[in-house]
Design a protein around this motif. Structure first.
Motif, PDB file in Angstrom:
ATOM      1  N   VAL A  87       0.381  -1.197   4.295  1.00 27.81           N
ATOM      2  CA  VAL A  87       0.520  -0.136   5.415  1.00 27.81           C
ATOM      3  C   VAL A  87      -0.233  -0.436   6.660  1.00 27.81           C
ATOM      4  O   VAL A  87       0.232  -0.217   7.696  1.00 27.81           O
ATOM      5  CB  VAL A  87       0.160   1.145   4.833  1.00 27.81           C
ATOM      6  N   LEU A  88      -1.356  -1.133   6.366  1.00 30.77           N
ATOM      7  CA  LEU A  88      -2.283  -1.155   7.683  1.00 30.77           C
ATOM      8  C   LEU A  88      -1.698  -2.450   8.446  1.00 30.77           C
ATOM      9  O   LEU A  88      -1.533  -2.332   9.745  1.00 30.77           O
ATOM     10  CB  LEU A  88      -3.619  -1.888   6.979  1.00 30.77           C
ATOM     11  N   ILE A  89      -1.272  -3.541   7.892  1.00 30.20           N
ATOM     12  CA  ILE A  89      -0.516  -4.485   8.807  1.00 30.20           C
ATOM     13  C   ILE A  89       0.808  -4.878   8.708  1.00 30.20           C
ATOM     14  O   ILE A  89       1.494  -5.639   9.456  1.00 30.20           O
ATOM     15  CB  ILE A  89      -1.269  -5.984   8.615  1.00 30.20           C
ATOM     16  N   GLY A  90       1.447  -4.010   7.958  1.00 28.59           N
ATOM     17  CA  GLY A  90       3.069  -4.295   7.902  1.00 28.59           C
ATOM     18  C   GLY A  90       3.255  -5.667   6.976  1.00 28.59           C
ATOM     19  O   GLY A  90       2.218  -6.269   6.267  1.00 28.59           O
ATOM     20  N   ASN A  91       4.620  -5.887   6.621  1.00 26.76           N
ATOM     21  CA  ASN A  91       4.820  -7.175   6.149  1.00 26.76           C
ATOM     22  C   ASN A  91       5.699  -8.012   6.921  1.00 26.76           C
ATOM     23  O   ASN A  91       6.405  -7.932   7.693  1.00 26.76           O
ATOM     24  CB  ASN A  91       5.796  -6.751   4.897  1.00 26.76           C
ATOM     25  N   GLU A  92       5.227  -9.457   6.680  1.00 27.75           N
ATOM     26  CA  GLU A  92       5.843 -10.518   7.474  1.00 27.75           C
ATOM     27  C   GLU A  92       7.240 -10.676   7.364  1.00 27.75           C
ATOM     28  O   GLU A  92       7.906 -11.142   8.295  1.00 27.75           O
ATOM     29  CB  GLU A  92       4.875 -11.649   7.107  1.00 27.75           C
ATOM     30  N   THR A  93       7.793 -10.323   6.213  1.00 24.35           N
ATOM     31  CA  THR A  93       9.154 -10.562   6.132  1.00 24.35           C
ATOM     32  C   THR A  93      10.046  -9.296   6.462  1.00 24.35           C
ATOM     33  O   THR A  93      11.249  -9.285   6.375  1.00 24.35           O
ATOM     34  CB  THR A  93       9.530 -10.711   4.547  1.00 24.35           C
ATOM     35  N   GLY A  94       9.245  -8.379   6.971  1.00 25.73           N
ATOM     36  CA  GLY A  94      10.088  -7.085   7.543  1.00 25.73           C
ATOM     37  C   GLY A  94      10.383  -6.084   6.277  1.00 25.73           C
ATOM     38  O   GLY A  94      11.072  -5.077   6.843  1.00 25.73           O
ATOM     39  N   GLU A  95       9.879  -6.413   5.241  1.00 28.60           N
ATOM     40  CA  GLU A  95       9.891  -5.415   4.049  1.00 28.60           C
ATOM     41  C   GLU A  95       9.227  -4.437   4.156  1.00 28.60           C
ATOM     42  O   GLU A  95       7.935  -4.534   4.828  1.00 28.60           O
ATOM     43  CB  GLU A  95      10.136  -6.141   2.655  1.00 28.60           C
TER      44      GLU A  95
ATOM     45  N   GLU B 275       0.635   5.730  -3.135  1.00 28.73           N
ATOM     46  CA  GLU B 275      -0.830   5.873  -3.384  1.00 28.73           C
ATOM     47  C   GLU B 275      -1.273   6.492  -1.647  1.00 28.73           C
ATOM     48  O   GLU B 275      -2.162   7.227  -1.640  1.00 28.73           O
ATOM     49  CB  GLU B 275      -1.500   4.657  -3.389  1.00 28.73           C
ATOM     50  N   TRP B 276      -0.461   5.914  -0.715  1.00 25.55           N
ATOM     51  CA  TRP B 276      -0.904   6.158   0.535  1.00 25.55           C
ATOM     52  C   TRP B 276      -0.456   7.710   0.898  1.00 25.55           C
ATOM     53  O   TRP B 276      -1.121   8.176   1.490  1.00 25.55           O
ATOM     54  CB  TRP B 276      -0.078   5.569   1.468  1.00 25.55           C
ATOM     55  N   ASN B 277       0.713   8.358   0.151  1.00 22.20           N
ATOM     56  CA  ASN B 277       0.930   9.735   0.504  1.00 22.20           C
ATOM     57  C   ASN B 277      -0.174  10.571  -0.385  1.00 22.20           C
ATOM     58  O   ASN B 277      -0.395  11.488   0.387  1.00 22.20           O
ATOM     59  CB  ASN B 277       2.453   9.918  -0.272  1.00 22.20           C
ATOM     60  N   LYS B 278      -0.563  10.012  -1.379  1.00 23.45           N
ATOM     61  CA  LYS B 278      -1.598  10.845  -2.127  1.00 23.45           C
ATOM     62  C   LYS B 278      -2.921  10.809  -1.121  1.00 23.45           C
ATOM     63  O   LYS B 278      -3.725  11.857  -1.211  1.00 23.45           O
ATOM     64  CB  LYS B 278      -2.097  10.450  -3.619  1.00 23.45           C
TER      65      LYS B 278
END
Length: 432
Positions: free
Chosen positions: A321-329, A338-341
Motif C-alpha cells: 500500500v505504501l509503495i505500490g507494486n513494481e509489476t503494476g498488480e 488489514e489496511w481497511n481494518k
C-alpha cells in the motif's frame, strides 16, 4: 598491571573512539548519536519531512485518502429516507466544505502532534469571547478553519484548582503566518476554547506525530537514496585526484594559473568545483595532473528496503500500500483487508469522537436542535461487490449439489449481494 594488559586497554580505548557502536567501553550507549538520528524532534522537522520526503507524504496522504474515501452523514433518525432537516444539514455542510476541512485537519494532525479546527461563528463576538447562543440556525456557522500545530498554540492555561477547566487551555493563540507564506495580511488573534476543536487521538495538544515512530527509518532511507544518487553522479563524472609532478613548487603552480601563492588553494577549489558541476566543463590546473577516481557502489535496493519496511510497519500500513507494486498488480487481498481494518479503526476511535464533539458544540450553540444525533459512516471492512457476488455464487453452487433440501433460500442469497427479498407472491405467480 602487566604490559600486555596495558596495551589491550589502550587498543580498546582507541577502537572505542573510532568505532563507538561496536567497541563499547560503557554499558550506556547513545545509538542516536552514532547513527545520526536526532534525539529530540520538533514540529518543524516533521513538517519538513512530510513536505520533502516521498515516503512520509505517501504514508500520511494514503492513510487520509482511505480514511476519508467517503464522507460521513448526520442523521436525526436511522430511517432510510432523508428528512428535510438532514437535507438542510447536508447542503450546509457541503457549502462549508466541512468534511474536506475535517480531512485536512486529520492530515495535519498526523504530521504534527495535533491540529486545530477553528469555528468562525456569526455571533457578533470576537474570537476570544466564550460562545453563548448563536442565532440563525445553520447559517450561524460561517467557516471551519483547519490549522497546523505551529499555527495554534496554547496562550494561557487555567491554573485555578477550583475551576472546572483546571489544567486545560484558557486561550489559544492563532498565528496564520507561523509556516511562512505570501499572505499580505495574515490573521493573528487569541481564540477561546469554545471556538476550537483540537484534532488528535485524545482531543488534546498532548498527541504524538504519526511520523515519530518511523522518523529514524525515513532518515536512513534518505541517506541511502541520497548517497546512491550522489555516488552515481560522482562516479559517472569521475572525481579527480590532483597531483603535482616531481620538482614543481607551489609558486610554479600559482604562476601557471595566474594567481598568487596565497590564492592557490581557492583557485584550485574553484576549478574542481566548476569541473564537478557538469559534464562539459574543462579543467586547468597549471601543470598539475588530475587522475579520475572511480567508485564501486553496491546495489542500494537491499539497504533501502529495510528502513522502508520498518517505516511502513510504524504506520501499520502494508508495504504494498505504501509503495505500490513494481509489476503494476494491486495489493494482495489480505493486505487490503488489514489496511481497511486499520483505517476503519481510525474512523471509529479517532475521527467519529471528534465529529461528535463538533455536533455537540453546534447543539449547545443552538445551531442544531437537540436530537439523538447519529453519525453514519460506511464500514470499510464490508465486502466489495465482487466479493459479495462470489459468495452468492458459492451459495448457489452449494444449493445445486443439494437439490432436494437447499441449504440457502433465495432471499438469503439475494441478501448476500445487497438485494431486497423477493416480493410475496400468490398462487397465480403475481405479487400481492
Amino acid at each position: 598491571m602487566t604490559l600486555r594488559q596495558m596495551v589491550a586497554n589502550v587498543v580498546q580505548r582507541t577502537l572505542g573512539d573510532m568505532f563507538p557502536a561496536y567497541f563499547q567501553t560503557s554499558a550506556k550507549h547513545d545509538h542516536f548519536k552514532d547513527f545520526g538520528w536526532p534525539d529530540q524532534l520538533t514540529f518543524a522537522q516533521f513538517y519538513r519531512m512530510y513536505r520533502r520526503n516521498g515516503l512520509a507524504t505517501a504514508g500520511v496522504d494514503k492513510t487520509i485518502a482511505k480514511t476519508w474515501e467517503d464522507n460521513p452523514e448526520l442523521w436525526e433518525s436511522e430511517t432510510p429516507a432523508e428528512s428535510p432537516l438532514e437535507g438542510d444539514i447536508r447542503k450546509a455542510f457541503e457549502r462549508l466544505r466541512l468534511w474536506h476541512r475535517f480531512a485536512t485537519a486529520d492530515t495535519r494532525s498526523m504530521v504534527g502532534c495535533y491540529a486545530g479546527v477553528i469555528l468562525r461563528l456569526r455571533d457578533g463576538l470576537p474570537f476570544d469571547a466564550p460562545v453563548g447562543r448563536v442565532a440563525g440556525g445553520l447559517e450561524g456557522l460561517a467557516e471551519v478553519i483547519p490549522v497546523w500545530e505551529s499555527q495554534l498554540t496554547v496562550a494561557e492555561w487555567d491554573a485555578d484548582p477550583r475551576s472546572e477547566t483546571y489544567g486545560q487551555p484558557r486561550f489559544y493563540q492563532f498565528n496564520e503566518s507561523a509556516l511562512g507564506g505570501t499572505s499580505k495580511s495574515p490573521r493573528q488573534f487569541r481564540v477561546h476554547p469554545d471556538r476550537v476543536i483540537i484534532w488528535s487521538d485524545d482531543g488534546t495538544v498532548n498527541g504524538v506525530s504519526a511520523l515519530e515512530p518511523g522518523y529514524n527509518d525515513l532518515l536512513d532511507a534518505e541517506k541511502i537514496k541520497g548517497a546512491g544518487g550522489e555516488g552515481f553522479w560522482k562516479t559517472s563524472r569521475g572525481a579527480p585526484v590532483v597531483g603535482a609532478p616531481e620538482g614543481m613548487t607551489q609558486a610554479d603552480v600559482a604562476k601557471a594559473m595566474g594567481v598568487s601563492p596565497a590564492e592557490l588553494v581557492d583557485a584550485l577549489n574553484d576549478q574542481l568545483e566548476s569541473f564537478q558541476a557538469g559534464f562539459d566543463k574543462g579543467l586547468m590546473l597549471g601543470g598539475m595532473t588530475a587522475v579520475p577516481m572511480t567508485i564501486s557502489l553496491p546495489s542500494p535496493e537491499h539497504f533501502f528496503a529495510a528502513p522502508v519496511q520498518s517505516f511502513a510497519a510504524s504506520l501499520l500500513m502494508p508495504l504494498r500500500v505504501l509503495i505500490g507494486n513494481e509489476t503494476g498488480e494491486r495489493a494482495s487481498t489480505e493486505d487490503a483487508r488489514e489496511w481497511n481494518k486499520t483505517c476503519m479503526a481510525r474512523r471509529t476511535t479517532r475521527n467519529v469522537p471528534l465529529i461528535r464533539e463538533f455536533v455537540e458544540r453546534l447543539v449547545r450553540f443552538g445551531i442544531l436542535p437537540e436530537r439523538d444525533w447519529t453519525i453514519g459512516w460506511a464500514d470499510l471492512t464490508e465486502a466489495t461487490g465482487a466479493e459479495k457476488m462470489e459468495r452468492a455464487r458459492g451459495m448457489a453452487e452449494i444449493n445445486s449439489k443439494t437439490p432436494m433440501e437447499p441449504v440457502f433460500t433465495d432471499d438469503e442469497i439475494r441478501e448476500t449481494v445487497g438485494y431486497d427479498p423477493l416480493a410475496t407472491r400468490d398462487d397465480d405467480g403475481e405479487g400481492e
